[in-house]
Scaffold this motif. Structure first.
Motif, short mmCIF file in Angstrom:
data_model
loop_
_atom_site.label_atom_id
_atom_site.label_comp_id
_atom_site.label_asym_id
_atom_site.label_seq_id
_atom_site.Cartn_x
_atom_site.Cartn_y
_atom_site.Cartn_z
N GLU A 87 0.87 -1.31 0.00
CA GLU A 87 -0.07 -0.16 0.03
C GLU A 87 0.77 1.18 0.04
OE1 GLU A 87 -3.57 2.08 2.57
OE2 GLU A 87 -2.77 0.39 3.30
N ASP A 88 2.05 1.12 0.79
CA ASP A 88 2.86 2.23 0.95
C ASP A 88 4.16 1.81 1.31
OD1 ASP A 88 2.61 1.71 3.49
OD2 ASP A 88 0.88 3.35 3.49
N LEU A 89 5.03 2.58 1.88
CA LEU A 89 6.40 2.33 2.08
C LEU A 89 6.56 1.70 3.58
CD1 LEU A 89 8.43 5.24 0.90
CD2 LEU A 89 7.93 3.02 -0.33
N GLN A 90 5.27 1.34 3.98
CA GLN A 90 5.39 0.45 5.55
C GLN A 90 4.18 -0.47 5.48
OE1 GLN A 90 5.05 3.61 8.40
NE2 GLN A 90 2.89 4.09 8.11
N GLN A 91 3.25 -0.41 4.89
CA GLN A 91 2.08 -1.41 4.80
C GLN A 91 1.93 -2.21 3.73
OE1 GLN A 91 -1.25 -0.19 7.85
NE2 GLN A 91 -1.19 1.48 6.47
N LEU A 92 1.67 -3.41 4.01
CA LEU A 92 1.34 -4.55 3.11
C LEU A 92 -0.21 -4.93 3.46
CD1 LEU A 92 4.56 -6.53 2.83
CD2 LEU A 92 4.07 -4.77 1.48
N TRP A 93 -0.66 -5.52 2.41
CA TRP A 93 -1.78 -6.39 2.26
C TRP A 93 -1.70 -7.77 1.66
CZ3 TRP A 93 -6.43 -4.84 4.90
CH2 TRP A 93 -6.43 -3.36 5.04
N LEU A 94 -1.96 -8.99 2.76
CA LEU A 94 -1.45 -10.15 2.16
C LEU A 94 -2.74 -10.99 2.20
CD1 LEU A 94 1.51 -10.39 4.72
CD2 LEU A 94 1.50 -9.44 2.56
N LEU A 95 -2.87 -11.84 1.16
CA LEU A 95 -4.07 -12.87 1.12
C LEU A 95 -3.19 -14.16 1.57
CD1 LEU A 95 -5.86 -12.10 -2.18
CD2 LEU A 95 -6.62 -11.91 0.11
N LYS A 100 -6.95 -18.30 4.97
CA LYS A 100 -8.54 -17.66 4.09
C LYS A 100 -8.70 -16.46 4.82
CE LYS A 100 -9.16 -20.86 1.24
NZ LYS A 100 -8.68 -20.68 -0.28
N ARG A 101 -7.70 -15.48 5.04
CA ARG A 101 -7.48 -14.23 5.63
C ARG A 101 -7.06 -13.23 4.81
NH1 ARG A 101 -10.05 -14.82 10.54
NH2 ARG A 101 -9.75 -12.95 11.07
N LEU A 102 -7.21 -12.01 4.70
CA LEU A 102 -6.72 -10.89 4.33
C LEU A 102 -6.09 -10.10 5.63
CD1 LEU A 102 -6.18 -8.71 1.86
CD2 LEU A 102 -8.21 -7.56 2.78
N ILE A 103 -4.71 -9.95 5.44
CA ILE A 103 -3.92 -9.38 6.45
C ILE A 103 -3.29 -8.03 6.12
CG2 ILE A 103 -1.86 -9.84 8.03
CD1 ILE A 103 -2.25 -12.91 7.36
N GLN A 104 -3.49 -6.90 7.19
CA GLN A 104 -2.92 -5.73 6.96
C GLN A 104 -1.41 -5.95 7.94
OE1 GLN A 104 -5.21 -2.49 8.40
NE2 GLN A 104 -4.17 -0.95 7.43
N TYR A 105 -0.38 -5.70 7.19
CA TYR A 105 0.71 -6.04 7.87
C TYR A 105 1.77 -4.76 7.80
CZ TYR A 105 5.38 -8.13 8.90
OH TYR A 105 6.74 -8.50 9.37
N ASN A 106 2.30 -4.19 8.89
CA ASN A 106 3.23 -3.17 8.90
C ASN A 106 4.50 -3.90 9.05
OD1 ASN A 106 5.06 -0.94 9.71
ND2 ASN A 106 3.38 0.34 10.32
N PHE A 107 5.15 -3.87 7.75
CA PHE A 107 6.24 -4.68 7.64
C PHE A 107 7.60 -3.74 8.34
CE2 PHE A 107 6.12 -2.28 3.67
CZ PHE A 107 7.43 -1.93 3.64
N ARG A 108 7.42 -2.50 8.81
CA ARG A 108 8.43 -1.71 9.22
C ARG A 108 8.83 -2.03 10.78
NH1 ARG A 108 11.71 0.24 5.36
NH2 ARG A 108 10.51 1.48 3.78
N ASN A 114 -4.33 -5.68 11.19
CA ASN A 114 -5.77 -6.10 11.16
C ASN A 114 -5.63 -7.49 10.30
OD1 ASN A 114 -7.75 -4.42 12.32
ND2 ASN A 114 -6.80 -2.87 10.81
N SER A 115 -6.68 -8.50 10.63
CA SER A 115 -6.89 -9.71 9.73
C SER A 115 -8.57 -9.80 9.53
CB SER A 115 -6.29 -10.65 10.68
OG SER A 115 -6.48 -11.97 10.05
N VAL A 145 -14.99 -6.39 -6.59
CA VAL A 145 -14.61 -5.19 -5.70
C VAL A 145 -15.49 -5.85 -4.24
CG1 VAL A 145 -14.84 -2.99 -4.85
CG2 VAL A 145 -14.56 -3.60 -7.22
N TYR A 146 -14.62 -5.93 -3.07
CA TYR A 146 -15.29 -6.21 -1.67
C TYR A 146 -15.16 -5.28 -0.87
CZ TYR A 146 -15.35 -11.16 -3.73
OH TYR A 146 -15.40 -12.33 -4.48
N SER A 147 -15.96 -5.30 0.00
CA SER A 147 -15.70 -4.40 1.39
C SER A 147 -14.81 -5.45 2.31
CB SER A 147 -16.75 -4.05 2.17
OG SER A 147 -17.42 -5.34 2.68
N LEU A 148 -14.32 -4.61 3.29
CA LEU A 148 -13.44 -5.29 4.16
C LEU A 148 -14.02 -6.35 4.94
CD1 LEU A 148 -11.01 -2.57 5.52
CD2 LEU A 148 -10.34 -4.43 3.96
#
Length: 289
Positions: A87-95, A100-108, A114-115, A145-148
């Motif tokens: 998403e940017d220079l510090q966050q990833l979205w992972l499937l 079977k989850r969508l993960i919001q991950y701060n790699f910094r 969130n999951s 297109v989905y909502s979270l």
């Protein structure tokens, strides 16, 4: 083929896992030889280009000189990551296919923010994008297109979609020979199309296409000027009751008519460099990358 906003072109080849950067004249600026397949997410920011490998279960970032500047290993922290979106220079979205989850991950700071449960088929995934609490999924034959909360907001057939491109709040899909824009009210709107093109792409200033082993650039500002000049003529020729705003789907047709803006790369560059680029691009097209 991908194009950054400075006019540089990037070629990734599945045949030898090479990732090469050229300037607009076809001169090679850098090259990486990778050991496993990678998916290039975007080159819009050439200072930090994200690449994801499902095989290696990692994401890496490379700089403008094609040097690796960061590597993120998913194997120790997650299950099996099917697709990743920076998403940017510090966050990833992972499937995560295993959970079977969508993960919001701060790699910094190595933190899961969130999951979300996301129980969809991951078999034919082509690309993933998350923006303003909406999840965009591109498969071989559809865009969804989905909502979270995993509510399906939109679905449409879309053949040969390759990847997403986001320009501010506009979501684009780059396909084999067309570029489409997602409109919440109209659905998918074609903004560029050439059925004879081998590969198409765009940056913030131009559309690019490879056709008959030649590289063409179409200036977006000139296209807008052409549309504005044609609008008054259309209004004069058409009765008021039938007057409609020009469809965005006609942009591709107008581009073809703007001969003054069509630039063949072999007129601008030495034959050796640009021909090598076109040969590489043809090889990419033949392998279906």
């Amino acid at each position: 083929m991908l194009a950054d906003d400075y006019g540089n072109l990037y070629i990734y080849k599945n045949k030898d896992f090479s990732f090469t950067k050229y300037d607009s004249l076809g001169k090679q600026l850098g090259k990486m030889m990778l050991t496993v397949p990678y998916k290039v997410q975007s080159v819009q920011n050439p200072l930090s280009v994200p690449l994801f490998s499902e095989n290696a279960q990692e994401m890496k970032f490379v700089d403008q000189n094609m040097n690796e500047i960061q590597r993120i290993d998913f194997k120790q922290k997650f299950g099996f990551i099917k697709m990743a979106y920076a998403e940017d220079l510090q966050q990833l979205w992972l499937l995560d296919d295993s959970t079977k989850r969508l993960i919001q991950y701060n790699f910094r700071n190595d933190t899961t923010i969130n999951s979300y449960p996301f129980d969809i088929s991951f078999d034919d995934l082509m690309d993933l994008l998350v923006f303003e609490n909406k999840v965009y999924i591109l498969t071989r034959k559809h865009i969804r297109v989905y909502s979270l909360k995993f509510e399906k907001l939109f679905e449409a057939p879309l053949e040969n979609g390759k990847r997403f491109r986001r320009e501010n709040d506009v979501i684009l899909v780059v396909a084999d020979n067309s570029i489409q824009k997602y409109d919440p009210e109209k659905g998918m709107v074609k903004i560029f199309e050439d059925k004879d093109a081998q590969i198409v792409d765009k940056n913030i200033l131009s559309y690019f296409e490879i056709k008959a082993n030649k590289l063409y650039l179409y200036n977006l500002e000139k296209i807008k000027e052409t549309k504005q000049q044609q609008e008054p003529e259309t209004k004069q020729e058409t009765a008021p009751s039938d007057t409609k705003p020009p469809s965005e789907q006609t942009v591709g047709e107008e581009v073809k008519k703007t001969d003054g803006e069509k630039k063949e790369s072999d007129e601008k560059a030495p034959e050796t460099t640009i021909q090598k680029l076109l040969e590489d691009t043809s090889a990419v097209q033949s392998t279906g990358v």
